[in-house]
Design an enzyme around this catalytic site. Structure first.
Site, PDB file in Angstrom:
ATOM      1  N   ARG A 149      36.003 -19.396  15.342  1.00  0.00           N
ATOM      2  CA  ARG A 149      37.455 -19.625  15.394  1.00  0.00           C
ATOM      3  C   ARG A 149      37.827 -20.850  14.562  1.00  0.00           C
ATOM      4  O   ARG A 149      38.836 -20.843  13.849  1.00  0.00           O
ATOM      5  CB  ARG A 149      37.902 -19.807  16.850  1.00  0.00           C
ATOM      6  CG  ARG A 149      38.003 -18.503  17.634  1.00  0.00           C
ATOM      7  CD  ARG A 149      38.102 -18.765  19.133  1.00  0.00           C
ATOM      8  NE  ARG A 149      38.366 -17.544  19.906  1.00  0.00           N
ATOM      9  CZ  ARG A 149      37.447 -16.625  20.163  1.00  0.00           C
ATOM     10  NH1 ARG A 149      36.208 -16.787  19.730  1.00  0.00           N
ATOM     11  NH2 ARG A 149      37.756 -15.542  20.869  1.00  0.00           N
TER      12      ARG A 149
ATOM     13  N   GLY B  49      31.334  -9.119  15.840  1.00  0.00           N
ATOM     14  CA  GLY B  49      32.676  -8.733  16.248  1.00  0.00           C
ATOM     15  C   GLY B  49      33.740  -9.706  15.770  1.00  0.00           C
ATOM     16  O   GLY B  49      34.826  -9.309  15.353  1.00  0.00           O
TER      17      GLY B  49
ATOM     18  N   SER C 144      38.662  -4.727  23.674  1.00  0.00           N
ATOM     19  CA  SER C 144      38.204  -6.039  23.204  1.00  0.00           C
ATOM     20  C   SER C 144      39.358  -7.030  23.148  1.00  0.00           C
ATOM     21  O   SER C 144      40.364  -6.778  22.475  1.00  0.00           O
ATOM     22  CB  SER C 144      37.570  -5.936  21.810  1.00  0.00           C
ATOM     23  OG  SER C 144      37.208  -7.224  21.339  1.00  0.00           O
ATOM     24  N   SER C 145      39.185  -8.172  23.809  1.00  0.00           N
ATOM     25  CA  SER C 145      40.188  -9.230  23.724  1.00  0.00           C
ATOM     26  C   SER C 145      40.270  -9.797  22.312  1.00  0.00           C
ATOM     27  O   SER C 145      41.245 -10.465  21.959  1.00  0.00           O
ATOM     28  CB  SER C 145      39.855 -10.352  24.709  1.00  0.00           C
ATOM     29  OG  SER C 145      38.687 -11.048  24.301  1.00  0.00           O
TER      30      SER C 145
ATOM     31  N   GLU D 227      29.997 -10.974  28.612  1.00  0.00           N
ATOM     32  CA  GLU D 227      28.816 -11.297  27.808  1.00  0.00           C
ATOM     33  C   GLU D 227      27.678 -11.867  28.656  1.00  0.00           C
ATOM     34  O   GLU D 227      26.524 -11.895  28.223  1.00  0.00           O
ATOM     35  CB  GLU D 227      29.181 -12.292  26.705  1.00  0.00           C
ATOM     36  CG  GLU D 227      29.616 -13.647  27.218  1.00  0.00           C
ATOM     37  CD  GLU D 227      30.307 -14.484  26.148  1.00  0.00           C
ATOM     38  OE1 GLU D 227      29.962 -15.660  26.039  1.00  0.00           O
ATOM     39  OE2 GLU D 227      31.178 -13.958  25.429  1.00  0.00           O
TER      40      GLU D 227
ATOM     41  N   HIS E 167      29.878  -2.970  22.954  1.00  0.00           N
ATOM     42  CA  HIS E 167      29.414  -4.223  22.361  1.00  0.00           C
ATOM     43  C   HIS E 167      28.330  -3.944  21.317  1.00  0.00           C
ATOM     44  O   HIS E 167      28.261  -2.851  20.767  1.00  0.00           O
ATOM     45  CB  HIS E 167      28.928  -5.171  23.461  1.00  0.00           C
ATOM     46  CG  HIS E 167      30.033  -5.977  24.075  1.00  0.00           C
ATOM     47  ND1 HIS E 167      29.888  -7.279  24.503  1.00  0.00           N
ATOM     48  CD2 HIS E 167      31.324  -5.657  24.325  1.00  0.00           C
ATOM     49  CE1 HIS E 167      31.035  -7.718  24.988  1.00  0.00           C
ATOM     50  NE2 HIS E 167      31.917  -6.756  24.893  1.00  0.00           N
TER      51      HIS E 167
ATOM     52  N   ARG F 156      25.601  -1.831  26.305  1.00  0.00           N
ATOM     53  CA  ARG F 156      24.776  -2.727  27.114  1.00  0.00           C
ATOM     54  C   ARG F 156      24.484  -2.177  28.504  1.00  0.00           C
ATOM     55  O   ARG F 156      23.432  -2.467  29.069  1.00  0.00           O
ATOM     56  CB  ARG F 156      25.442  -4.117  27.202  1.00  0.00           C
ATOM     57  CG  ARG F 156      25.292  -4.916  25.917  1.00  0.00           C
ATOM     58  CD  ARG F 156      25.951  -6.271  25.982  1.00  0.00           C
ATOM     59  NE  ARG F 156      25.585  -7.066  24.796  1.00  0.00           N
ATOM     60  CZ  ARG F 156      26.221  -8.157  24.410  1.00  0.00           C
ATOM     61  NH1 ARG F 156      27.259  -8.599  25.103  1.00  0.00           N
ATOM     62  NH2 ARG F 156      25.821  -8.820  23.339  1.00  0.00           N
TER      63      ARG F 156
ATOM     64  N   ARG G 169      21.561 -10.471  23.377  1.00  0.00           N
ATOM     65  CA  ARG G 169      21.561 -10.730  24.823  1.00  0.00           C
ATOM     66  C   ARG G 169      20.595  -9.802  25.575  1.00  0.00           C
ATOM     67  O   ARG G 169      20.154 -10.135  26.668  1.00  0.00           O
ATOM     68  CB  ARG G 169      22.978 -10.650  25.381  1.00  0.00           C
ATOM     69  CG  ARG G 169      23.901 -11.685  24.726  1.00  0.00           C
ATOM     70  CD  ARG G 169      25.049 -12.112  25.590  1.00  0.00           C
ATOM     71  NE  ARG G 169      26.018 -12.856  24.810  1.00  0.00           N
ATOM     72  CZ  ARG G 169      25.912 -14.152  24.492  1.00  0.00           C
ATOM     73  NH1 ARG G 169      24.866 -14.843  24.892  1.00  0.00           N
ATOM     74  NH2 ARG G 169      26.849 -14.746  23.760  1.00  0.00           N
TER      75      ARG G 169
ATOM     76  N   LYS H 291      21.089 -13.999  15.935  1.00  0.00           N
ATOM     77  CA  LYS H 291      22.524 -13.711  15.807  1.00  0.00           C
ATOM     78  C   LYS H 291      23.362 -14.863  16.326  1.00  0.00           C
ATOM     79  O   LYS H 291      24.375 -15.232  15.720  1.00  0.00           O
ATOM     80  CB  LYS H 291      22.838 -12.417  16.568  1.00  0.00           C
ATOM     81  CG  LYS H 291      24.301 -12.007  16.584  1.00  0.00           C
ATOM     82  CD  LYS H 291      24.473 -10.712  17.372  1.00  0.00           C
ATOM     83  CE  LYS H 291      25.933 -10.380  17.628  1.00  0.00           C
ATOM     84  NZ  LYS H 291      26.678 -10.020  16.432  1.00  0.00           N
TER      85      LYS H 291
END
EC number: 2.5.1.19
Length: 438
Positions: free
Chosen positions: A35, A104, A178-179, A326, A353, A357, A398, A423
């Protein structure tokens, strides 16, 4: 195309011989780093980004922005305080081709930026990236005046026909999957001629802490943002057009990436210290303090950082993880080792994702002897005695760390493609073995 041997190699997950006792310096937050790179690239003046995460996802973001004309110089901060990136905004230029990998944040945050470029920007990535939802961003940008060629797929690959500016204004999107669809439009909105008013029309909105992170970071660089929390309408965010400031930002440790280390304390009945854990943060990983305490640990914020101690017992949990999806793989791994069943809810969106998952966790834990079943929106986990075997990761970082957690308590677990942890968490195998004193 040759196969990278790191992707097929099996990593013997270290087995704990006693309680862990270690201090682990967790690298910076991927969510904050990416961000911050976007906001600094859209600013009216240069800025510094200190202690950025250097991982596949963040290097893809930096590389993509460089491809579009942004100057990003690597070095040390202005006071010699350690690694930093100097971000020098410039006129965004096409034609260019952006490699999103399977990130993403890159595939969703940068098409809005590309609308401001002078020329076409093509987005492409890993095969899995073609399957990940992008419709909310694509349709949202079209409603705001953008030209996007995606051959009707609603997914990658696609080309944004940048016109140097975008009208902006009101837009309705469904961000149920997805937010990041909301965050993507908000991050570039100050540069749109009319700003933006994003109205989420779906029935659910996962990962709200990530939207709060986006809003906080926008405000920190001078943007005016109205949100539901600040008295606005429910599910509506408004960003006023205006110049963004170049800032000197220090990136927080990635609290979600602290999860496997905290889990190690829980699983072994030991103690882990994570330095620089913030007292206040919008990172979803901060929920780990509450969740892992409920599962049998205790924690305290001290001058050393977050000190987390396992009690030697692991309890099952019934938790809605909709805002912190997550964290699900690591929680599922701990739950598989608990003394009572667990129900993890509110995470249907995890099927979209890096991999599905929920299906992946069910298959891999069960193949080690576990008893996991999928529900409509999560997992039901009944602990059973596990045995060794191969734990597949599906190129999902993850999943790899979840397998490592299981390996602490289960001898003979082998992680396929542990290199995928690069990643977001470079050098994970070394950090893990270092924690164990190996």
């Amino acid at each position: 195309m040759p196969v990278n041997p790191a992707h097929t190699a099996l990593w013997p997950a270290p087995h704990a011989t006693g309680p862990v006792d270690a201090t682990v310096h967790v690298p910076g937050s991927k969510s904050v780093t990416n961000r911050a790179l976007v906001l600094a690239s859209l600013a009216a003046e240069p800025g510094w980004l200190r202690r950025p995460l250097r991982s596949r996802d963040t290097l893809l973001m930096a590389g993509a922005l460089r491809t579009m004309g942004v100057g990003i110089e690597e070095g040390v901060g202005p006071d010699g305080s350690g690694e930093a990136w100097r971000v020098i905004p410039s006129g965004l230029q096409g034609p260019a081709t952006v490699d999103v990998g399977n990130a993403g944040t890159v595939m969703r945050f940068l098409p809005p930026v590309a609308t401001l470029a002078d020329g076409p920007i093509r987005f492409d990535g890993d095969p899995r990236s073609y399957e990940r939802p992008l419709t909310g961003v694509i349709e949202g940008l079209r409603a705001l005046g953008a030209r996007i060629d995606d051959d009707g797929r609603g997914a990658l690959p696609l080309t944004v026909q940048g016109g140097g500016a975008l009208d902006g204004g009101p837009v309705e999107i469904d961000a149920s999957s997805s937010s990041q669809f909301v965050s993507a439009l908000l991050l570039s909105a100050p540069r749109f001629n009319q700003g933006v008013e994003v109205r989420h029309t779906g029935s659910t909105l996962p990962s709200m802490p990530h939207i709060r992170m986006t809003v906080d970071m926008l405000r920190a660089v001078g943007a005016q943002v109205d949100t539901p929390e600040s008295g606005g309408e429910p599910n509506v965010w408004r960003v006023t057009p205006g110049a963004l400031l170049g800032r000197d930002l220090t990136v927080e440790p990635d609290l979600s990436n602290a999860q496997p280390f905290l889990a190690a304390a829980l699983v072994t009945g030991g103690t882990i210290v994570i330095p620089d854990w913030p007292a206040r943060t919008t990172q979803p990983g901060d929920r780990l303090r509450e969740i892992f305490t409920e599962m049998g640990g205790s924690c305290e914020l001290t001058e050393r950082g977050l000190e987390f101690t396992g009690s030697g017992a692991i309890h099952g949990i019934d938790a809605d993880l909709g805002e912190v999806g997550e964290l699900t793989p690591g929680i599922a791994a701990v739950a598989a080792l608990a003394d009572s069943p667990s129900t993890l809810r509110g995470v249907a969106h995890l099927r979209l994702h890096e991999t599905d998952r929920l299906a992946a966790l069910t298959k891999e834990i069960n193949e080690l002897g576990g008893d996991v079943t999928e529900t409509a929106d999560g997992l039901r986990i009944r602990p059973r005695r596990l045995h060794g075997g191969i734990f597949h990761t599906y190129d999902d970082h993850r999943m790899a760390t979840a397998g490592a957690i299981l390996g602490l308590a289960v001898d003979g677990v082998q992680i396929e493609n542990v290199a995928t942890t690069a990643k977001t968490l470079p050098d994970f195998p070394d950090l893990w073995t270092g924690m164990l004193g190996n």
